[in-house]
Motif scaffolding. Structure first.
Motif, PDB file in Angstrom:
ATOM      1  N   THR A 283       0.847  -1.193   0.000  1.00  0.00           N
ATOM      2  CA  THR A 283       0.000   0.000   0.000  1.00  0.00           C
ATOM      3  C   THR A 283       0.884   1.246   0.000  1.00  0.00           C
TER       4      THR A 283
ATOM      5  N   THR B  67      -2.246  -1.068  -3.759  1.00  0.00           N
ATOM      6  CA  THR B  67      -3.304  -0.169  -3.317  1.00  0.00           C
ATOM      7  C   THR B  67      -2.714   1.216  -3.077  1.00  0.00           C
TER       8      THR B  67
ATOM      9  N   CYS C 239      -3.326   5.038  -1.564  1.00  0.00           N
ATOM     10  CA  CYS C 239      -4.120   5.830  -0.612  1.00  0.00           C
ATOM     11  C   CYS C 239      -3.715   7.300  -0.758  1.00  0.00           C
TER      12      CYS C 239
ATOM     13  N   CYS D 244      -7.869   3.801  -1.927  1.00  0.00           N
ATOM     14  CA  CYS D 244      -8.208   3.808  -0.509  1.00  0.00           C
ATOM     15  C   CYS D 244      -8.226   5.271  -0.068  1.00  0.00           C
TER      16      CYS D 244
ATOM     17  N   ALA E  76     -13.323   5.113  -3.395  1.00  0.00           N
ATOM     18  CA  ALA E  76     -12.368   4.361  -2.562  1.00  0.00           C
ATOM     19  C   ALA E  76     -13.088   3.412  -1.607  1.00  0.00           C
TER      20      ALA E  76
ATOM     21  N   LEU F 223     -12.528   1.176   1.528  1.00  0.00           N
ATOM     22  CA  LEU F 223     -11.204   1.229   2.158  1.00  0.00           C
ATOM     23  C   LEU F 223     -10.835   2.631   2.645  1.00  0.00           C
TER      24      LEU F 223
ATOM     25  N   ARG G  58      -7.756   4.584   5.111  1.00  0.00           N
ATOM     26  CA  ARG G  58      -6.594   4.526   6.019  1.00  0.00           C
ATOM     27  C   ARG G  58      -6.444   5.874   6.714  1.00  0.00           C
TER      28      ARG G  58
ATOM     29  N   TYR H 264     -17.240   3.193   4.869  1.00  0.00           N
ATOM     30  CA  TYR H 264     -15.835   2.758   4.992  1.00  0.00           C
ATOM     31  C   TYR H 264     -15.772   1.680   6.058  1.00  0.00           C
TER      32      TYR H 264
END
Ligand SMILES: [Zn+2]
Length: 298
Positions: free
Chosen positions: A106, A131, A133, A161, A197, A200, A202, A221
């Motif tokens: 990620t 992935t 973010c 994400c 997104a 996901l 973060r 989410y």
């Protein structure tokens, strides 16, 4: 740099406000915010051994938040299923079972144009599944690659994400402000890359509290992404350092934290993919990792 300074000033003010609120607020929320702050600071200092401590601390923090497990495996983790954005319980995930023969790489933030470019090029050349973010605040670094990333998303190689629009320290924000951060960034991701997104998310610095999780869940989410290993590339690292990190953390079911902020990460991605392959591990998007396998291609 001005934007960075403003962000830092806002964060400092927000932290002070949070400290004041914590004094009168819920003890549970205060404790988990403090724990999480400690974890975030540890992450930013980490070399490999420190990162080991950090992963343990993350696990402890996850426990402290008492996040209930998902009620059942749902469609969001199945290969190539349509993106589901129904409100639900935000479940914190830091890894997949060790029976999964894959690793989710990620890459967060992306405030450096050529660093994002190096990552995108490496993903294209290796066929890796990863992935991203990204933060909408770094639109200028992502926009030049939007068309190529759309192609990678359509091919199932890249998943997106939500990492908030301004890279906010969420435990210091009100529920309304957290919601605004997530919605603004998702609107940007949708506009730029053509997909949402969800599910996901973060949290920046890996920092969250009960409010963060409640808002995230209400927006759909339902997967709050932490990590089990890190490239510790929040600062400039040598290629050797990054490769040492992946040799240390690249285990079955791992979610690896990386960033699009320094050129070394994209430069070593082909070697990272090769090291993992040598261990019998495929790169997977987070959804694929949680599903236990790469998505079948039509
Ligand atoms: Zn970040």
């Amino acid at each position: 740099m001005l934007e960075a300074d403003r962000t830092r000033a806002r964060r400092t003010a927000a932290r002070r406000a949070a400290i004041r609120r914590r004094r009168v607020g819920s003890a549970l929320v205060a404790v988990s915010a403090v724990l999480v702050t400690g974890v975030a600071l540890a992450a930013h200092r980490s070399a490999v051994p420190a990162a080991a401590r950090h992963a343990k601390a993350t696990a402890a923090t996850d426990g402290a938040t008492r996040v209930p497990p998902a009620t059942a495996p749902d469609a969001t983790t199945r290969p190539r299923s349509p993106r589901v954005s129904r409100p639900g319980t935000a479940r914190v995930v830091g890894s997949a079972p060790t029976s999964v023969k894959g690793v989710a790489l990620t890459f967060d933030d992306g405030y450096c144009v050529r660093c994002v470019g190096a990552l995108v090029t490496a993903v294209e050349s290796t066929g890796a599944h990863v992935t991203f973010c990204p933060n909408g605040a770094y639109d200028r670094a992502w926009r030049p690659y939007a068309a190529r990333i759309r192609t990678l998303v359509a091919g199932g190689q890249v998943e997106l994400c939500n990492h908030t629009f301004t890279h906010a320290y969420l435990p210091a924000l009100t529920a309304t402000a957290v919601r605004r951060e997530l919605e603004r960034n998702d609107a940007w991701i949708l506009r730029t890359f053509g997909v949402s997104a969800k599910p996901l998310f973060r949290p920046p610095y890996g920092a969250y509290n009960a409010t963060t999780l409640a808002v995230a869940g209400s927006l759909g989410y339902t997967r709050v992404l932490m990590w089990s290993g890190t490239l510790a590339d929040s600062s400039q690292r040598t290629h050797a350092y990054l490769l040492r990190a992946i040799r240390y953390w690249g285990k079955p079911g791992a979610i690896i934290l990386g960033h699009g902020n320094y050129p070394g990460t994209g430069a070593v991605l082909p070697q990272i993919v090769a090291i993992l392959k040598g261990r019998g591990l495929q790169t997977m998007t987070v959804s694929e990792l949680l599903a236990g396998q790469r998505a079948a291609r039509a």
